[in-house]
Design a protein around this motif. Structure first.
Motif, short mmCIF file in Angstrom:
data_model
loop_
_atom_site.label_atom_id
_atom_site.label_comp_id
_atom_site.label_asym_id
_atom_site.label_seq_id
_atom_site.Cartn_x
_atom_site.Cartn_y
_atom_site.Cartn_z
N MET A 1 -101.71 -108.86 -9.73
CA MET A 1 -101.25 -107.99 -10.80
C MET A 1 -99.86 -107.45 -10.50
SD MET A 1 -103.54 -108.14 -13.09
CE MET A 1 -102.99 -106.83 -14.19
N GLY A 2 -99.57 -107.23 -9.20
CA GLY A 2 -98.22 -106.82 -8.82
C GLY A 2 -97.20 -107.89 -9.12
N THR B 1 -105.09 -114.30 -1.79
CA THR B 1 -104.43 -113.24 -2.55
C THR B 1 -105.47 -112.49 -3.37
OG1 THR B 1 -102.42 -114.59 -2.75
CG2 THR B 1 -102.64 -112.73 -4.27
N ASN B 2 -105.50 -111.17 -3.25
CA ASN B 2 -106.46 -110.43 -4.06
C ASN B 2 -105.89 -110.14 -5.45
OD1 ASN B 2 -104.89 -108.00 -3.95
ND2 ASN B 2 -105.79 -107.52 -1.95
N LEU B 3 -106.75 -109.70 -6.34
CA LEU B 3 -106.35 -109.49 -7.73
C LEU B 3 -105.27 -108.42 -7.86
CD1 LEU B 3 -106.81 -110.36 -10.64
CD2 LEU B 3 -108.65 -108.67 -10.80
N ASP B 4 -105.35 -107.37 -7.04
CA ASP B 4 -104.35 -106.30 -7.11
C ASP B 4 -102.96 -106.85 -6.79
OD1 ASP B 4 -106.42 -103.58 -5.82
OD2 ASP B 4 -106.16 -104.40 -7.85
N ASN B 5 -102.87 -107.72 -5.79
CA ASN B 5 -101.57 -108.31 -5.44
C ASN B 5 -101.06 -109.21 -6.55
OD1 ASN B 5 -101.43 -107.02 -2.97
ND2 ASN B 5 -102.34 -108.71 -1.83
N THR C 1 -96.24 -107.83 -12.77
CA THR C 1 -95.24 -106.80 -13.07
C THR C 1 -93.85 -107.27 -12.64
OG1 THR C 1 -96.90 -105.09 -12.75
CG2 THR C 1 -94.59 -104.40 -12.71
#
Length: 209
Positions: free
Chosen positions: A71-72, A65-69, A75
């Protein structure tokens, strides 16, 4: 600012997305199986315990899992776990009269309220007054109290006596005949009561700092 509840909700969501329990995610990440367990999210002194950046990084790597995912997921976790209002009483106010039922829950109407994201179940908040629990709890700190939760030696608790006194202490020892309470501020004396003198004891599960 990211909240304690948001971070843990995102970890739970990451585990579920990969068909894992919280302990399963920890094991897959090469961590102790209890690292992400709910019992590890609040310290014994009632303070919120945060996952380390290292443990989160290992969980992301283990699940690709990348950091952007992630962060999603933060949210999403925030939207799934909104703050819930609980009654807020002052400690001095609480000891002034019959504000509690037999189980230790506030009764009546018109209390102030405060929001807590992790307020699961029946809870209420008390604003500490005095310095008997300093430096752990200071005058003006707010603690989240859960009546009915099991208490054990070393827990920070709110205690109401049959005489109507309400106090914040540490549970030093409890037997069928006696309850011993410790004041963390050594300038204040410890207290000992006969069990029949105690109306109820409720555990502190969270504290603002």
């Amino acid at each position: 600012m990211l909240g304690h509840g948001q971070i843990w909700a995102a970890i739970d969501a990451l585990a579920a997305k990969n068909g894992l329990s919280a302990s399963g995610l920890a094991k897959k990440s090469g961590l102790d199986p209890t690292t992400f367990n709910r019992s590890k999210r609040i310290a014994v002194d009632g303070r919120p315990r945060w996952p380390s950046t290292e443990s989160i990084a290992k969980a992301l790597d283990a699940t690709a899992t990348n950091l952007d995912n992630f962060m999603g997921l933060l949210t999403e976790g925030s939207s799934r776990a909104p703050s819930r209002n609980v009654p807020l009483l002052g400690l001095a106010q609480a000891g002034a009269g019959g504000f509690f039922d037999d189980a230790g829950f506030p009764i009546g109407q018109g209390w102030d309220e405060i929001g807590f994201p992790q307020a699961d179940g029946q809870m209420y908040a008390l604003e500490i007054s005095g310095d008997s629990m300093a430096p752990v709890f200071r005058d003006g700190d707010v603690v989240l109290v859960q009546p009915g939760a099991a208490v054990r030696r070393g827990d920070r608790v709110i205690v109401k006596t049959t005489d109507g006194e309400v106090m914040a202490k540490e549970l030093a020892r409890q037997t069928a005949k006696q309850v011993e309470l410790r004041s963390l501020n050594r300038e204040h004396a410890d207290r000992t009561f006969a069990a029949k003198e105690i109306d109820w004891i409720a555990r502190i599960v969270w504290a603002s700092q």
